[in-house]
Design an enzyme around this catalytic site. Sequence first.
Site, mmCIF file in Angstrom:
data_model
loop_
_atom_site.group_PDB
_atom_site.id
_atom_site.type_symbol
_atom_site.label_atom_id
_atom_site.label_comp_id
_atom_site.label_asym_id
_atom_site.label_seq_id
_atom_site.Cartn_x
_atom_site.Cartn_y
_atom_site.Cartn_z
ATOM 1 N N HIS A 211 59.001 10.339 5.023
ATOM 2 C CA HIS A 211 57.954 10.914 4.183
ATOM 3 C C HIS A 211 56.578 10.640 4.729
ATOM 4 O O HIS A 211 56.373 9.696 5.476
ATOM 5 C CB HIS A 211 58.082 10.582 2.705
ATOM 6 N N HIS B 250 53.151 -5.417 1.663
ATOM 7 C CA HIS B 250 53.732 -5.064 0.369
ATOM 8 C C HIS B 250 54.768 -3.962 0.564
ATOM 9 O O HIS B 250 54.924 -3.433 1.656
ATOM 10 C CB HIS B 250 52.649 -4.663 -0.632
ATOM 11 N N HIS C 150 54.736 -1.939 4.228
ATOM 12 C CA HIS C 150 53.640 -1.760 5.169
ATOM 13 C C HIS C 150 52.509 -2.740 4.943
ATOM 14 O O HIS C 150 52.469 -3.479 3.968
ATOM 15 C CB HIS C 150 53.132 -0.304 5.137
ATOM 16 N N HIS D 2 46.799 -4.827 -3.609
ATOM 17 C CA HIS D 2 47.305 -5.121 -2.269
ATOM 18 C C HIS D 2 46.114 -5.010 -1.332
ATOM 19 O O HIS D 2 45.730 -3.928 -0.909
ATOM 20 C CB HIS D 2 48.432 -4.151 -1.888
ATOM 21 N N TYR E 200 56.719 3.359 -11.995
ATOM 22 C CA TYR E 200 56.398 3.597 -10.584
ATOM 23 C C TYR E 200 57.639 3.267 -9.759
ATOM 24 O O TYR E 200 58.239 2.196 -9.923
ATOM 25 C CB TYR E 200 55.210 2.721 -10.194
ATOM 26 N N GLU F 123 44.137 -1.640 -1.545
ATOM 27 C CA GLU F 123 44.751 -0.762 -2.538
ATOM 28 C C GLU F 123 44.735 -1.412 -3.927
ATOM 29 O O GLU F 123 45.395 -2.423 -4.150
ATOM 30 C CB GLU F 123 46.199 -0.461 -2.143
#
Length: 448
Positions: free
Chosen positions: A303, A382, A346, A376, A361, A352
């Site tokens: 993705h 994370h 990542h 993050h 979520y 973030e």
Amino acid sequence: MNITTSPDVISRSSVNITPGYMSGFGNSFETEALPGALPIGRNSPQRCAYGLYAEQLSGSPFTAPRGSNERSWLYRIRPSVKHSGRFVQVDAGLWRTAPCFEQEISVEQLRWDPAPIPNADMTFLQGVQTMTTAGDANTQAGMAAHVLLITQSMVDQHFYNADGEMLFVPQQGSLRFVTEFGRIDAEPAEIVVIPRGVKFRVELTGGPARGYLCENYGGAFTLPERGPIGANCLANARDFLTPVAAYEDKDTPTELFVKWGGQLFRTTLPHSPIDVVAWHGNYAPYKYDLRTFSPIGAIGFDHPDPSIFTVLTAPSETPGTANIDFVIFPERWMVAENTFRPPWYHMNIMSEFMGLIYGVYDAKPQGFTPGGISLHNMMLPHGPDREAFDHASNGELKPVKLTGTMAFMFETRFPQRITTHAANAATLQDDYADCWKGLEKRFDPNKP
Ligand code: FE2
């Protein structure tokens, strides 16, 4: 008009083709509450109709390139110099402005439960609780992320922010923004952007409210480029709604609060500053329904980066390196084959700040609840927790629809510093990083 594309897609008649708003993003709008109030063919006639004063509000330097040049002309009962006075500094409560070094930075991933809505009377001005700050408001770069708790409408009180543009993300309860440019009503799943310098008050229209607020010290939010995507999808310009002119001719006292240089000031006016009878230009508040965002994603395998979900971006001077990206994770189908479908693990140079408006979520089915926050920060790893990893690694990869969910991210190029309030909040989870504890070593050199 009622255009419906599928039974579970909102009816546009209920949210968009609504009296009181003009459609489009960054258009040169024009609107008048009295016929003939708006001068035709000129900005500053010798005498304005109805005895109005003409005034320009510049959101960009005069000489900004045409594509980013923002200004509006306001035709008002009194010029803004009459909506000013001797200001006294007042307590800004829990509102903080970058640079804010009141708390040692935490080199760890952080998460907060939803802030409880208090019983005490709390207007917008008392209800801003800063969680993080980034950059430096004095250099017009960076942002602050706030929680917003409101239990009372502002009455005979108005406010404008000289430090930044404000992006409101209601999470519970409905809000009315009575601005110089007109009225905006917003409910959860809608966002409202109030440009720097625009006077307004916030009213409740349905019980106490909770939300998130991003204060943008930099250049204004705009739509991201679509590149190879082409001319459609993501946030479409026509779904942004700017209010028509509406004014008050009210000669009763009101307080005006101004946030300037990180501090809050107050003066008293003998009249309402919401006195703009007509206006034209491209610098104005607007709202947008996040459910009209048309998501694009993988229809084969893998993705794309989450930037594919960018609603608005506040660019910096460096191309592709945003002062702030406002990104959402809305309802969508997951269809990718032979793919680990949740967000991957990542580390990121961007910082973030995440919130959840409603639903679940997909990377964090536990512990991240509507109204909650995760942070993050720059270069902190994370990704999915153990439960999400197991589910995504072993589940049957048939098409799955993520329904009833709306998460978002304020993502900035700058590290985010938490405030003392955020560090000491009872809602801070002390075990967030434990969500990755269960990810055991799986490596076996004998099992390719
Ligand atoms: Fe991330």
